[in-house]
Motif scaffolding. Sequence first.
Motif, PDB file in Angstrom:
ATOM      1  N   ALA A  45      81.432 -20.819  14.804  1.00 20.39           N
ATOM      2  CA  ALA A  45      82.655 -19.794  15.433  1.00 20.39           C
ATOM      3  C   ALA A  45      81.761 -18.304  15.851  1.00 20.39           C
ATOM      4  O   ALA A  45      82.457 -17.839  16.925  1.00 20.39           O
ATOM      5  N   GLU A  46      81.315 -17.673  14.934  1.00 22.34           N
ATOM      6  CA  GLU A  46      80.846 -16.356  14.853  1.00 22.34           C
ATOM      7  C   GLU A  46      79.860 -16.254  15.894  1.00 22.34           C
ATOM      8  O   GLU A  46      79.836 -15.484  16.821  1.00 22.34           O
ATOM      9  N   VAL A  47      78.987 -17.098  15.890  1.00 21.37           N
ATOM     10  CA  VAL A  47      78.021 -17.238  17.066  1.00 21.37           C
ATOM     11  C   VAL A  47      78.719 -17.391  18.545  1.00 21.37           C
ATOM     12  O   VAL A  47      78.424 -16.695  19.424  1.00 21.37           O
ATOM     13  N   ALA A  48      79.523 -18.151  18.873  1.00 19.81           N
ATOM     14  CA  ALA A  48      80.409 -18.752  19.857  1.00 19.81           C
ATOM     15  C   ALA A  48      81.100 -17.294  20.314  1.00 19.81           C
ATOM     16  O   ALA A  48      81.230 -16.877  21.323  1.00 19.81           O
ATOM     17  N   GLU A  49      81.636 -16.731  19.388  1.00  9.76           N
ATOM     18  CA  GLU A  49      82.428 -15.425  19.491  1.00  9.76           C
ATOM     19  C   GLU A  49      81.573 -14.139  20.147  1.00  9.76           C
ATOM     20  O   GLU A  49      81.912 -13.618  21.233  1.00  9.76           O
ATOM     21  N   LYS A  50      80.193 -14.175  19.493  1.00  6.70           N
ATOM     22  CA  LYS A  50      79.477 -13.180  20.032  1.00  6.70           C
ATOM     23  C   LYS A  50      79.209 -13.534  21.650  1.00  6.70           C
ATOM     24  O   LYS A  50      78.657 -12.519  22.328  1.00  6.70           O
ATOM     25  N   MET A  51      79.003 -14.716  21.963  1.00  4.85           N
ATOM     26  CA  MET A  51      78.479 -14.935  23.060  1.00  4.85           C
ATOM     27  C   MET A  51      79.679 -15.007  24.375  1.00  4.85           C
ATOM     28  O   MET A  51      79.611 -14.868  25.472  1.00  4.85           O
ATOM     29  N   SER A  52      81.120 -14.745  23.830  1.00  3.32           N
ATOM     30  CA  SER A  52      82.152 -14.516  24.682  1.00  3.32           C
ATOM     31  C   SER A  52      81.897 -13.317  25.448  1.00  3.32           C
ATOM     32  O   SER A  52      82.845 -13.209  26.532  1.00  3.32           O
ATOM     33  N   GLY A  53      81.229 -12.321  25.007  1.00  2.00           N
ATOM     34  CA  GLY A  53      80.913 -11.037  25.893  1.00  2.00           C
ATOM     35  C   GLY A  53      80.428 -11.241  27.036  1.00  2.00           C
ATOM     36  O   GLY A  53      80.496 -10.616  28.206  1.00  2.00           O
ATOM     37  N   GLU A  54      79.744 -12.452  27.102  1.00  2.00           N
ATOM     38  CA  GLU A  54      78.671 -12.780  28.448  1.00  2.00           C
ATOM     39  C   GLU A  54      79.287 -14.000  29.121  1.00  2.00           C
ATOM     40  O   GLU A  54      79.148 -14.308  30.189  1.00  2.00           O
ATOM     41  N   TYR A  55      79.801 -14.785  28.409  1.00  2.00           N
ATOM     42  CA  TYR A  55      80.571 -16.145  29.055  1.00  2.00           C
ATOM     43  C   TYR A  55      81.695 -16.341  28.766  1.00  2.00           C
ATOM     44  O   TYR A  55      82.509 -15.897  27.881  1.00  2.00           O
ATOM     45  N   PRO A  56      82.415 -17.198  29.528  1.00  2.00           N
ATOM     46  CA  PRO A  56      83.841 -17.252  29.498  1.00  2.00           C
ATOM     47  C   PRO A  56      84.379 -18.179  28.389  1.00  2.00           C
ATOM     48  O   PRO A  56      84.865 -19.375  28.723  1.00  2.00           O
ATOM     49  N   VAL A  57      84.060 -17.775  27.265  1.00  2.00           N
ATOM     50  CA  VAL A  57      84.416 -18.559  25.812  1.00  2.00           C
ATOM     51  C   VAL A  57      85.443 -18.000  24.993  1.00  2.00           C
ATOM     52  O   VAL A  57      85.624 -16.861  24.944  1.00  2.00           O
TER      53      VAL A  57
END
Length: 243
Positions: A45-57
């Motif tokens: 979850a932490e990895v996905a949340e970090k990627m939400s700044g660049e991707y529509p996650v």
Amino acid sequence: MISIIVPTYNEKENIKKLIPAIQRALSKYEHELLVVDDNSPDGTAEVAEKMSGEYPVKVLRRSGKLGLASAVIHGFEHAKGNVLGVIDADLQHPPEYIVDFALAVMNGHDIAVGSRYTRGGKIEGWSMYRSLVSRGAIMLSRPLTNVRDPASGYFFIKRKVIENVSFSPIGYKILLEILAKGSYKNVKEIPYTFKTRKYGKSKLDSREYFNYLKLLCYLYGFRLKMILNERFGQKQQESNLDA
């Protein structure tokens, strides 16, 4: 909008690769990616949340390991799109097929299923035992649907298919419950190659085999109740006409 649901549990390495792959596949379409994580101890979850700044996650965290099927339903409940897709996080479902599924639904089909068992579909790296178990599981579901791969975890649907449907998600095979309960007219099966897992561990074990049998029993009971209600209703209607 297209909403992609990705249920996760300990898929840290895979999610890093899957999110950019989905973005590349859907770059021409308005979309969102909902990662439904069952409190993964590896930090998925932490990895996905970090990627939400660049991707529509968007990451939906749950309190524990509550099961893949219920994670998918949870994602549907929070999705904004009218086209809803489901893909596993383990990269065994090649994300480059996503556009084919989405376009099939957008262009008139109610459901698009990634099929390992229609012409052109393949499976990489399975043992004879797992192949036999998979084929047997599908045979057991035949009275419920004529879809060749109702156990697929890779599929897209129109939102209307599941509107006003009450689900009782058990185990992994949510598509089978959708096929048994949903409101739809046509299904397109799209062949794809089911890949071998490179990172992480499979969640499939004897407990999930048992859950599948529980799901079948539940759905057979549901179907029988529907048949009896229809026959009783028809007889009641005929009785009223005769009165």
